[in-house]
Design an enzyme around this catalytic site. Sequence first.
Site, PDB file in Angstrom:
ATOM      1  N   LEU A 202     -58.864 100.150 -16.486  1.00  0.00           N
ATOM      2  CA  LEU A 202     -58.442  99.442 -17.705  1.00  0.00           C
ATOM      3  C   LEU A 202     -57.063  99.962 -18.107  1.00  0.00           C
ATOM      4  O   LEU A 202     -56.930 101.150 -18.381  1.00  0.00           O
ATOM      5  CB  LEU A 202     -59.448  99.853 -18.789  1.00  0.00           C
ATOM      6  N   HIS A 203     -56.072  99.113 -18.102  1.00  0.00           N
ATOM      7  CA  HIS A 203     -54.773  99.617 -18.583  1.00  0.00           C
ATOM      8  C   HIS A 203     -53.872  98.536 -19.182  1.00  0.00           C
ATOM      9  O   HIS A 203     -52.848  98.850 -19.784  1.00  0.00           O
ATOM     10  CB  HIS A 203     -54.006 100.310 -17.454  1.00  0.00           C
TER      11      HIS A 203
END
Length: 362
Positions: A202-203
């Site tokens: 997740l980024h």
Amino acid sequence: MKICTILGTRPEIIKLSPLIPLLDKEFEHVLVHTGQHYDYNMDGVFFEELGLRKPDYLLGVGSASHAQQIAQMMIKIEEILLQEKPDAVIVFADPNTPLAGALVATKLSIPLIHLEAGCRSFNRKMPEEINRIVCDHCADLLLAPDEKAKQNLLCEGVSPEGIIIVGSTALEASIRNFHYAKSNKIMEKLGLSRGKFVIATLHRAENTTNLKILQELLEAIGEIASQIKLIFPLHPRTKKIIEENNLNISSFVTVIPPLSYLEMLNLLENCFFIVSDSGGLQEEAAALNTPCLILRNETEWTYLLDLEKNMLLGTNKLKIISVAQDFIRHPEKIETMKNIRLFLNTNTSQKIVEAIHGYFKR
Ligand code: UD1
């Protein structure tokens, strides 16, 4: 001919890794690293693992607001281009680094070559969408991964003479580098068994700057982790936001620092499935035959959705949990996705070099 390639982030280093040695061989080649990514595990480790030569220029720009970061890059890139006077500049895809490189090259009237041209999510709220549109519209030679990307460019009025389809750099890099990844010891290090774990990453800005969305996604990841072992390599951007806002990650989740490229390829090939908002991992997973459940509302890599190798889940917690649960209860559905064949190109970099030679002969 003198070519200058400008890179600065983890995905650029990985996807350019097969091309850089070819450019070194074929041209006088100047490699510039802006330093947008600078932590060892976001940058140095990839150069080491992939045996890449050191950049000729390290600009050390680092993190800042987008305006400050891009401005710093532009000032430093301009100095280098004025000094080196290359015949063309190469930039890759959509981070802030290629945007800065594209703007400077265009202002100095140096021909610009844009790789991974024409990809669109059609979501203008993504910083990357704006970056790639600007890069494409500055570029003289647009090297697109596939017909769809070419059509996107034509719809935006880009002249067809400048567009050449060369295939996917991500697929090429994954296949080429997987044999180095096979012997990696990350499975033993993390105590994992093949097919018995999932990976989550997740980024994306749109998933991490909106705390409500981030919280939902973390809760979904936590729920999946209560049913199957879940490895969560934490991107520095996401880590910082979680810490600053005291967000909770379930104790079922195995949180680890960002993985090296070879570690990630090894885990990708061994995992049950991956849930991710990464662009690169969608193609890397497909190259290694692992279904990717995408935590976004749109993707640039729609060919993998059309093939039903990947699945677009969005960011709704309940939907993500219910799809993941269904796969955990019915592993044969994952097998079906794995059995879908994908055409794998392995000569993208060679085609890029030929396209550049062709451009200079015009
Ligand atoms: C950038 C790209 C994105 C790409 C991603 C891969 C843009 C707009 N986005 O996003 O397209 O998918 O790289 O990772 O360029 N940080 C560190 N150490 C590092 C790098 C970053 O701590 O080595 C932290 C900093 O707090 C920084 C934040 O991560 O402010 C975001 O980094 P940045 O390079 O601005 O964007 P990414 O989210 O990595």
